[in-house]
Design a protein around this motif. Structure first.
Motif, PDB file in Angstrom:
ATOM      1  N   GLY A  93       0.918  -1.356  -0.051  1.00 48.20           N
ATOM      2  CA  GLY A  93      -0.161   0.075   0.120  1.00 48.20           C
ATOM      3  C   GLY A  93       0.893   1.343  -0.073  1.00 48.20           C
ATOM      4  N   PHE A  94       1.785   1.116   0.768  1.00 47.14           N
ATOM      5  CA  PHE A  94       2.896   2.284   0.659  1.00 47.14           C
ATOM      6  C   PHE A  94       3.513   2.450  -0.563  1.00 47.14           C
ATOM      7  CE2 PHE A  94       7.453   3.495   1.122  1.00 47.14           C
ATOM      8  CZ  PHE A  94       7.261   4.860   1.313  1.00 47.14           C
ATOM      9  N   TRP A  95       4.291   1.401  -1.096  1.00 45.29           N
ATOM     10  CA  TRP A  95       4.897   1.350  -2.151  1.00 45.29           C
ATOM     11  C   TRP A  95       4.035   1.888  -3.448  1.00 45.29           C
ATOM     12  CZ3 TRP A  95       9.801   1.676  -3.442  1.00 45.29           C
ATOM     13  CH2 TRP A  95      10.286   1.347  -4.496  1.00 45.29           C
ATOM     14  N   GLN A  96       3.146   1.380  -3.644  1.00 45.11           N
ATOM     15  CA  GLN A  96       2.089   1.497  -4.825  1.00 45.11           C
ATOM     16  C   GLN A  96       1.554   2.864  -4.780  1.00 45.11           C
ATOM     17  OE1 GLN A  96       2.128  -0.377  -7.598  1.00 45.11           O
ATOM     18  NE2 GLN A  96       2.924  -2.295  -6.550  1.00 45.11           N
ATOM     19  N   GLY A  97       1.380   3.479  -3.528  1.00 42.21           N
ATOM     20  CA  GLY A  97       0.838   4.729  -3.259  1.00 42.21           C
ATOM     21  C   GLY A  97       1.648   5.933  -3.954  1.00 42.21           C
ATOM     22  N   LEU A  98       3.295   5.426  -3.874  1.00 42.11           N
ATOM     23  CA  LEU A  98       4.239   6.375  -4.350  1.00 42.11           C
ATOM     24  C   LEU A  98       4.030   6.837  -5.956  1.00 42.11           C
ATOM     25  CD1 LEU A  98       7.550   5.020  -2.514  1.00 42.11           C
ATOM     26  CD2 LEU A  98       6.142   7.085  -1.891  1.00 42.11           C
ATOM     27  N   LYS A  99       3.125   5.853  -6.478  1.00 45.78           N
ATOM     28  CA  LYS A  99       3.013   6.348  -7.905  1.00 45.78           C
ATOM     29  C   LYS A  99       1.706   7.193  -8.248  1.00 45.78           C
ATOM     30  CE  LYS A  99       3.932   1.291  -9.453  1.00 45.78           C
ATOM     31  NZ  LYS A  99       3.200   0.009  -9.968  1.00 45.78           N
ATOM     32  N   GLN A 100       1.298   7.385  -7.006  1.00 46.44           N
ATOM     33  CA  GLN A 100      -0.025   8.356  -7.172  1.00 46.44           C
ATOM     34  C   GLN A 100       0.589   9.866  -6.939  1.00 46.44           C
ATOM     35  OE1 GLN A 100      -2.862   7.468  -8.174  1.00 46.44           O
ATOM     36  NE2 GLN A 100      -3.683   5.877  -6.878  1.00 46.44           N
ATOM     37  N   PRO A 101      -0.239  10.740  -7.567  1.00 45.02           N
ATOM     38  CA  PRO A 101       0.155  12.243  -7.679  1.00 45.02           C
ATOM     39  C   PRO A 101       0.122  12.757  -6.318  1.00 45.02           C
ATOM     40  CG  PRO A 101      -1.608  11.895  -8.984  1.00 45.02           C
ATOM     41  CD  PRO A 101      -1.279  10.677  -8.630  1.00 45.02           C
ATOM     42  N   PRO A 127       5.318   6.974 -12.485  1.00 48.40           N
ATOM     43  CA  PRO A 127       5.973   8.079 -13.340  1.00 48.40           C
ATOM     44  C   PRO A 127       7.478   8.318 -13.033  1.00 48.40           C
ATOM     45  CG  PRO A 127       4.980   8.630 -10.998  1.00 48.40           C
ATOM     46  CD  PRO A 127       4.780   7.213 -11.462  1.00 48.40           C
ATOM     47  N   ALA A 128       8.261   8.997 -13.897  1.00 44.21           N
ATOM     48  CA  ALA A 128       9.689   8.803 -13.789  1.00 44.21           C
ATOM     49  C   ALA A 128      10.157   9.405 -12.704  1.00 44.21           C
ATOM     50  CB  ALA A 128      10.341   9.661 -15.230  1.00 44.21           C
ATOM     51  N   GLU A 129       9.484  10.314 -12.008  1.00 44.64           N
ATOM     52  CA  GLU A 129       9.830  11.001 -10.926  1.00 44.64           C
ATOM     53  C   GLU A 129       8.640  11.391 -10.078  1.00 44.64           C
ATOM     54  OE1 GLU A 129      12.537  13.939 -12.030  1.00 44.64           O
ATOM     55  OE2 GLU A 129      10.926  15.411 -12.013  1.00 44.64           O
ATOM     56  N   PHE A 130       8.867  11.471  -8.560  1.00 45.82           N
ATOM     57  CA  PHE A 130       7.413  11.817  -7.696  1.00 45.82           C
ATOM     58  C   PHE A 130       8.092  12.595  -6.714  1.00 45.82           C
ATOM     59  CE2 PHE A 130       9.428   7.785  -6.566  1.00 45.82           C
ATOM     60  CZ  PHE A 130       9.525   7.906  -5.215  1.00 45.82           C
ATOM     61  N   ALA A 131       7.183  13.131  -5.867  1.00 49.49           N
ATOM     62  CA  ALA A 131       7.388  13.991  -4.779  1.00 49.49           C
ATOM     63  C   ALA A 131       7.141  12.955  -3.444  1.00 49.49           C
ATOM     64  CB  ALA A 131       6.623  15.243  -4.759  1.00 49.49           C
ATOM     65  N   TYR A 132       8.070  13.020  -2.409  1.00 48.77           N
ATOM     66  CA  TYR A 132       7.889  12.627  -1.250  1.00 48.77           C
ATOM     67  C   TYR A 132       8.438  13.480  -0.226  1.00 48.77           C
ATOM     68  CZ  TYR A 132       7.395   9.420   2.509  1.00 48.77           C
ATOM     69  OH  TYR A 132       7.152   8.693   3.783  1.00 48.77           O
ATOM     70  N   ASP A 133       7.752  14.033   0.698  1.00 46.78           N
ATOM     71  CA  ASP A 133       8.315  14.843   1.741  1.00 46.78           C
ATOM     72  C   ASP A 133       9.198  15.826   1.383  1.00 46.78           C
ATOM     73  OD1 ASP A 133       8.390  15.036   4.634  1.00 46.78           O
ATOM     74  OD2 ASP A 133      10.207  13.782   4.921  1.00 46.78           O
ATOM     75  N   GLY A 134       8.691  16.608   0.326  1.00 43.71           N
ATOM     76  CA  GLY A 134       9.240  17.754  -0.027  1.00 43.71           C
ATOM     77  C   GLY A 134      10.424  17.319  -1.037  1.00 43.71           C
ATOM     78  N   ALA A 135      10.714  16.138  -1.234  1.00 40.83           N
ATOM     79  CA  ALA A 135      11.934  15.721  -2.049  1.00 40.83           C
ATOM     80  C   ALA A 135      11.306  15.252  -3.520  1.00 40.83           C
ATOM     81  CB  ALA A 135      12.793  14.963  -1.535  1.00 40.83           C
ATOM     82  N   THR A 136      12.085  15.369  -4.451  1.00 44.21           N
ATOM     83  CA  THR A 136      11.675  14.888  -5.719  1.00 44.21           C
ATOM     84  C   THR A 136      12.750  13.762  -6.049  1.00 44.21           C
ATOM     85  OG1 THR A 136      11.212  17.028  -6.908  1.00 44.21           O
ATOM     86  CG2 THR A 136      11.450  15.263  -8.367  1.00 44.21           C
ATOM     87  N   ILE A 137      12.110  12.520  -6.171  1.00 44.01           N
ATOM     88  CA  ILE A 137      12.894  11.360  -6.162  1.00 44.01           C
ATOM     89  C   ILE A 137      12.494  10.690  -7.386  1.00 44.01           C
ATOM     90  CG2 ILE A 137      12.865   9.010  -5.279  1.00 44.01           C
ATOM     91  CD1 ILE A 137      12.347  10.149  -2.624  1.00 44.01           C
ATOM     92  N   ALA A 138      13.679  10.237  -8.338  1.00 39.71           N
ATOM     93  CA  ALA A 138      13.452   9.488  -9.677  1.00 39.71           C
ATOM     94  C   ALA A 138      13.208   8.032  -9.360  1.00 39.71           C
ATOM     95  CB  ALA A 138      14.763   9.665 -10.143  1.00 39.71           C
TER      96      ALA A 138
END
Ligand SMILES: Nc1c(N[C@@H]2O[C@H](COP(=O)(O)O)[C@@H](O)[C@H]2O)[nH]c(=O)[nH]c1=O
Length: 209
Positions: A93-101, A127-138
């Motif tokens: 649930g955590f991992w797949q959620g990272l794909k969500q905007p 997505p090629a990159e995503f935002a998490y906790d204020g950071a942009t992660i590839a």
């Protein structure tokens, strides 16, 4: 007790009631590996190493469909934990959620586990990159894997059953071989995360709370 050796098999046959009692006790170790200590020609000893798979350190493939005692290790298992101030029903649930905007979609994924979490996440393009906790992660880079590792650490420290299951794998080599390996987190990376967490959990300072 009678002793025989035929075709590399040591045979012992019981003759007295005391020996019969010992034999009955040894029934619990059926299938276990024992080490032979034969220091003299007058007697010998066998010391128990443990169940065959543990003694041989047979690799263990951690997937959702694994035997139930190891199932809580799987990312798909329902193992509620908190991470970064949010509740998650499973690692999946955590991992797949990272794909969500957005946060709302991530919250929806956070409540899922099992095949549903995998299926719902699988339907979303990574997505090629995503935002998490204020950071942009590839996606698929070590920073992405570091999030998986941190979430897994949270899961295994907080969820007793998951921690017990991971520690029950002993010294066995863990793998994560699935039909189609993930393009964002290869199974070998995931297995390495589990084995590193297992080693950490064995250290006395991180014993169960
Ligand atoms: N296919 C499979 C699992 N795949 C899971 O999918 C995740 C990676 O997904 P993705 O980023 O979409 O490639 C990761 O958490 C991995 O454990 N897990 C299991 O237990 N059993 C399986 O059969």
């Amino acid at each position: 007790m009678k002793l025989s050796l035929r075709n590399n098999v040591v045979g012992l046959s019981v003759e007295t009631p005391e020996e019969q009692a010992i034999c009955a006790l040894l029934g619990a170790a059926d299938g276990h590996v024992f080490q032979l200590h034969a220091a003299s020609d007058r007697g010998m000893a066998f010391s128990e190493i443990g169940p065959e798979d543990d003694a041989r350190r047979a690799p263990l493939n951690i997937v959702h469909s694994i035997e139930s005692r190891f199932a809580p290790i799987s990312n798909l298992a329902h193992t509620p934990f908190e991470f970064g101030g949010e509740r998650y029903a499973s690692i999946e649930g955590f991992w797949q959620g990272l794909k969500q905007p957005g946060p709302a979609e991530r919250r929806t994924m956070a409540k899922l586990w099992g095949a549903e979490a995998k299926r719902r996440g699988g339907a979303i393009d990574q997505p090629a990159e995503f935002a998490y906790d204020g950071a942009t992660i590839a996606a698929g880079c070590p920073e992405h894997w570091a999030l998986m590792r941190a979430a897994c650490e949270a899961k295994f420290t907080q969820h007793d059953e998951a921690r017990i299951a991971l520690l029950a794998t002993g010294e066995r080599w863990l793998t994560h071989k699935v039909r189609r390996d993930s393009r964002t987190i290869p199974g070998a990376i995931l297995a390495d995360i589990w084995m590193r967490i297992r080693a950490r959990l064995r250290e006395p300072a991180s014993a169960p709370r």
